[in-house]
Write a protein that holds these residues in place. Structure first.
Motif, PDB file in Angstrom:
ATOM      1  N   VAL A 296     -26.942  62.792  28.120  1.00  0.00           N
ATOM      2  CA  VAL A 296     -26.653  63.948  28.972  1.00  0.00           C
ATOM      3  C   VAL A 296     -27.486  65.153  28.518  1.00  0.00           C
ATOM      4  O   VAL A 296     -27.489  65.501  27.331  1.00  0.00           O
ATOM      5  N   VAL A 297     -28.195  65.736  29.461  1.00  0.00           N
ATOM      6  CA  VAL A 297     -28.936  66.985  29.207  1.00  0.00           C
ATOM      7  C   VAL A 297     -28.373  68.049  30.139  1.00  0.00           C
ATOM      8  O   VAL A 297     -28.203  67.795  31.338  1.00  0.00           O
ATOM      9  N   ALA A 298     -28.044  69.202  29.585  1.00  0.00           N
ATOM     10  CA  ALA A 298     -27.628  70.327  30.428  1.00  0.00           C
ATOM     11  C   ALA A 298     -28.843  71.231  30.625  1.00  0.00           C
ATOM     12  O   ALA A 298     -29.227  71.984  29.728  1.00  0.00           O
ATOM     13  N   ALA A 299     -29.446  71.111  31.800  1.00  0.00           N
ATOM     14  CA  ALA A 299     -30.662  71.901  32.068  1.00  0.00           C
ATOM     15  C   ALA A 299     -30.328  73.352  32.387  1.00  0.00           C
ATOM     16  O   ALA A 299     -31.177  74.228  32.308  1.00  0.00           O
ATOM     17  N   GLY A 300     -29.056  73.592  32.745  1.00  0.00           N
ATOM     18  CA  GLY A 300     -28.679  74.958  33.127  1.00  0.00           C
ATOM     19  C   GLY A 300     -29.256  75.308  34.469  1.00  0.00           C
ATOM     20  O   GLY A 300     -29.155  74.517  35.388  1.00  0.00           O
ATOM     21  N   PRO A 301     -29.882  76.451  34.659  1.00  0.00           N
ATOM     22  CA  PRO A 301     -30.426  77.289  33.600  1.00  0.00           C
ATOM     23  C   PRO A 301     -29.403  78.004  32.708  1.00  0.00           C
ATOM     24  O   PRO A 301     -29.769  78.397  31.605  1.00  0.00           O
ATOM     25  N   SER A 302     -28.157  78.157  33.135  1.00  0.00           N
ATOM     26  CA  SER A 302     -27.270  79.027  32.352  1.00  0.00           C
ATOM     27  C   SER A 302     -25.918  78.416  31.997  1.00  0.00           C
ATOM     28  O   SER A 302     -25.281  78.882  31.061  1.00  0.00           O
ATOM     29  N   LEU A 303     -25.458  77.411  32.732  1.00  0.00           N
ATOM     30  CA  LEU A 303     -24.108  76.891  32.469  1.00  0.00           C
ATOM     31  C   LEU A 303     -24.130  75.690  31.527  1.00  0.00           C
ATOM     32  O   LEU A 303     -25.019  74.845  31.603  1.00  0.00           O
ATOM     33  N   ASP A 304     -23.120  75.621  30.654  1.00  0.00           N
ATOM     34  CA  ASP A 304     -22.917  74.455  29.802  1.00  0.00           C
ATOM     35  C   ASP A 304     -22.263  73.350  30.628  1.00  0.00           C
ATOM     36  O   ASP A 304     -21.694  73.601  31.695  1.00  0.00           O
ATOM     37  N   ALA A 317     -19.495  59.939  20.179  1.00  0.00           N
ATOM     38  CA  ALA A 317     -20.115  61.146  20.731  1.00  0.00           C
ATOM     39  C   ALA A 317     -21.134  61.653  19.727  1.00  0.00           C
ATOM     40  O   ALA A 317     -20.778  62.139  18.647  1.00  0.00           O
ATOM     41  N   TYR A 318     -22.412  61.472  20.063  1.00  0.00           N
ATOM     42  CA  TYR A 318     -23.500  61.993  19.234  1.00  0.00           C
ATOM     43  C   TYR A 318     -23.731  63.435  19.685  1.00  0.00           C
ATOM     44  O   TYR A 318     -24.551  63.727  20.555  1.00  0.00           O
ATOM     45  N   VAL A 319     -22.935  64.314  19.095  1.00  0.00           N
ATOM     46  CA  VAL A 319     -22.901  65.707  19.528  1.00  0.00           C
ATOM     47  C   VAL A 319     -24.272  66.356  19.286  1.00  0.00           C
ATOM     48  O   VAL A 319     -24.883  66.150  18.230  1.00  0.00           O
ATOM     49  N   ASN A 320     -24.734  67.081  20.281  1.00  0.00           N
ATOM     50  CA  ASN A 320     -26.054  67.722  20.230  1.00  0.00           C
ATOM     51  C   ASN A 320     -27.193  66.726  20.020  1.00  0.00           C
ATOM     52  O   ASN A 320     -28.284  67.114  19.601  1.00  0.00           O
ATOM     53  N   GLY A 321     -26.934  65.449  20.312  1.00  0.00           N
ATOM     54  CA  GLY A 321     -27.991  64.445  20.180  1.00  0.00           C
ATOM     55  C   GLY A 321     -28.341  64.121  18.741  1.00  0.00           C
ATOM     56  O   GLY A 321     -29.390  63.520  18.482  1.00  0.00           O
ATOM     57  N   GLY A 329     -13.477  58.902  19.383  1.00  0.00           N
ATOM     58  CA  GLY A 329     -12.199  59.142  20.043  1.00  0.00           C
ATOM     59  C   GLY A 329     -11.993  60.579  20.472  1.00  0.00           C
ATOM     60  O   GLY A 329     -10.915  61.135  20.295  1.00  0.00           O
ATOM     61  N   VAL A 330     -13.032  61.168  21.046  1.00  0.00           N
ATOM     62  CA  VAL A 330     -12.904  62.560  21.508  1.00  0.00           C
ATOM     63  C   VAL A 330     -12.887  62.604  23.038  1.00  0.00           C
ATOM     64  O   VAL A 330     -13.442  61.734  23.710  1.00  0.00           O
ATOM     65  N   GLN A 331     -12.233  63.624  23.584  1.00  0.00           N
ATOM     66  CA  GLN A 331     -12.009  63.652  25.026  1.00  0.00           C
ATOM     67  C   GLN A 331     -13.114  64.364  25.809  1.00  0.00           C
ATOM     68  O   GLN A 331     -13.533  63.893  26.857  1.00  0.00           O
ATOM     69  N   THR A 332     -13.550  65.540  25.314  1.00  0.00           N
ATOM     70  CA  THR A 332     -14.512  66.364  26.046  1.00  0.00           C
ATOM     71  C   THR A 332     -15.461  66.986  25.028  1.00  0.00           C
ATOM     72  O   THR A 332     -15.010  67.475  23.992  1.00  0.00           O
ATOM     73  N   VAL A 333     -16.756  66.951  25.322  1.00  0.00           N
ATOM     74  CA  VAL A 333     -17.732  67.528  24.397  1.00  0.00           C
ATOM     75  C   VAL A 333     -18.666  68.442  25.188  1.00  0.00           C
ATOM     76  O   VAL A 333     -19.177  68.054  26.241  1.00  0.00           O
ATOM     77  N   THR A 334     -18.859  69.618  24.663  1.00  0.00           N
ATOM     78  CA  THR A 334     -19.751  70.563  25.323  1.00  0.00           C
ATOM     79  C   THR A 334     -21.210  70.214  25.049  1.00  0.00           C
ATOM     80  O   THR A 334     -21.594  69.997  23.907  1.00  0.00           O
TER      81      THR A 334
END
Ligand code: CU
Length: 382
Positions: A296-304, A317-321, A329-334
């Motif tokens: 998953v990539v968040a291109a934005g331009p501004s929203l997470d 979940a490989y957080v931040n790649g 076992g996590v539910q939601t990751v920004t």
């Protein structure tokens, strides 16, 4: 008694009138102040643009305010066109060919040549909603690039558009003033970097105002496989989130970029891979028990993007790649705007499992898709 009361009422009414006049005056003078402030900013912009042209640095003074083409009447310009749809929207959604979410095969060899052509194209971002984009020949997002750690990547950018553009790879460690420089219309420019850092990264045009160039469709994802492979996945999908800020509904004629809405972070549409809810009408398949990996990539331009899969829990979940570790076992990751992350799910029970940003305004604006596990009956409730 009545006389006294009516005198008092008279005074009260007069007082209210005076207050109203005072408020109106203040509003008026505030408006004037805002106008002169805007004029001052525009003046500064013209001067600094001239200054830049003269000294050739292109650098902007500290505290510089970029109005990026905002309109004179920002309130009117914020009118929303979200959900605009022609009568045959359902048919159009069904016949729309979805952006291929499957991760393409990894490039072979020690060196990889990537040709990117940026150009002006009219694309569809929702059923029947047309947008005049600055984008890639194939629309937005740009093609998914899949390489592995240690490969040398040769990027050739060709500007097939009508204004200068550039290409900024977040996967590169390189001097941006050299590699990510503006390329003039009709010209090509090549630079190289070694993919030293595994993960999933954004790439985008970095020409000023960057907000406008990203909002217009100039972004994509690059996946860099680690030298030591991740645990095996049976399916791999790439999802790029982005917002669209429109100056019209885009139904009769293509809409284009609205700077006021972009500054207000008030999008009309938010999409996975450039088209609202395309994987609701065309779900991504998986078999029960398979490991499904989302890049998953968040291109934005501004929203997470607050990544969440309804009906399951993220197994890895490989957080931040960061592929050196994962959360379990996590539910939601920004996934922050300009960031990427990798998520594995293993779902045993057949069904439709929505993947979305749990920031639900984004779901209403189109950022939702379905993972179809097995051959479930009916359709999803989300
Ligand atoms: Cu650009």
């Amino acid at each position: 008694m009545w006389k006294v009361l009516s005198v008092f009422l008279g005074i009260a009414v007069a007082g209210l009138l005076l207050t109203a006049v005072f408020v109106a005056e203040s509003a008026n003078s505030a408006k004037q102040d805002a106008k002169s402030a805007l004029a001052a900013v525009e003046n500064t912009e013209t001067q600094s643009a001239e200054g830049n042209a003269a000294d050739g640095t292109g650098a902007e003074p500290a505290g510089h305010v970029h109005n990026g083409g905002a309109s004179a009447d920002p309130v009117a310009a914020l009118q929303s066109y979200s959900g605009a749809a022609p009568e045959n929207a359902e048919e159009l959604a069904a016949s729309h060919e979805p952006f291929p979410a499957e991760l393409p095969p990894v490039a072979k060899g020690d060196e990889v040549d990537i040709d990117i052509t940026l150009k002006d194209v009219t694309i569809e971002i929702a059923p029947g909603v047309k947008y005049s984009a600055w984008s890639f020949a194939s629309g937005a997002p740009g093609p998914v690039i899949h390489v592995r750690e240690g490969q040398r990547i040769n990027i050739t950018l060709t500007n097939g558009g009508t204004i200068p553009h550039s290409i900024d790879f977040h996967a590169a460690r390189i001097a941006p003033n050299v590699a990510f420089r503006d390329v003039a219309v009709g010209e090509s420019f090549t630079y190289s970097f070694v993919a030293t850092d595994p993960g999933v990264f954004m790439y985008h045009c970095g020409t000023k105002p960057v907000l406008a160039h990203i909002a217009n469709g100039m972004y994509g994802a690059i996946v860099v496989d680690p030298a030591k492979p991740l645990p095996k996945a049976d399916r791999e999908y790439v999802l790029v989130s982005s917002e669209w800020y429109l100056n019209g509904p885009g139904l009769d004629e293509p809409a284009s970029y609205n700077a006021d809405k972009a500054h207000a972070m008030n999008p009309d549409w938010v999409t996975w891979n450039g088209y609202a809810a395309q994987y609701v009408t065309h779900p991504l398949p998986a078999d029960p028990g398979e490991v499904v990996r989302f890049y998953v990539v968040a291109a934005g331009p501004s929203l997470d993007t607050d990544f969440h899969v309804v009906g399951t829990i993220l197994d890895r979940a490989y957080v931040n790649g960061d592929v050196t570790q994962y959360q379990q076992g996590v539910q939601t990751v920004t996934v922050p705007a300009g960031g990427g992350a990798i998520f594995d799910v293993k779902i045993d029970e057949p069904g439709f499992y929505p993947f979305l940003s749990h920031s639900f305004a984004s779901v209403d604006l189109g950022q939702v898709g379905l993972l179809k596990v097995g051959d479930p009956e009916g359709s999803a409730s989300h």
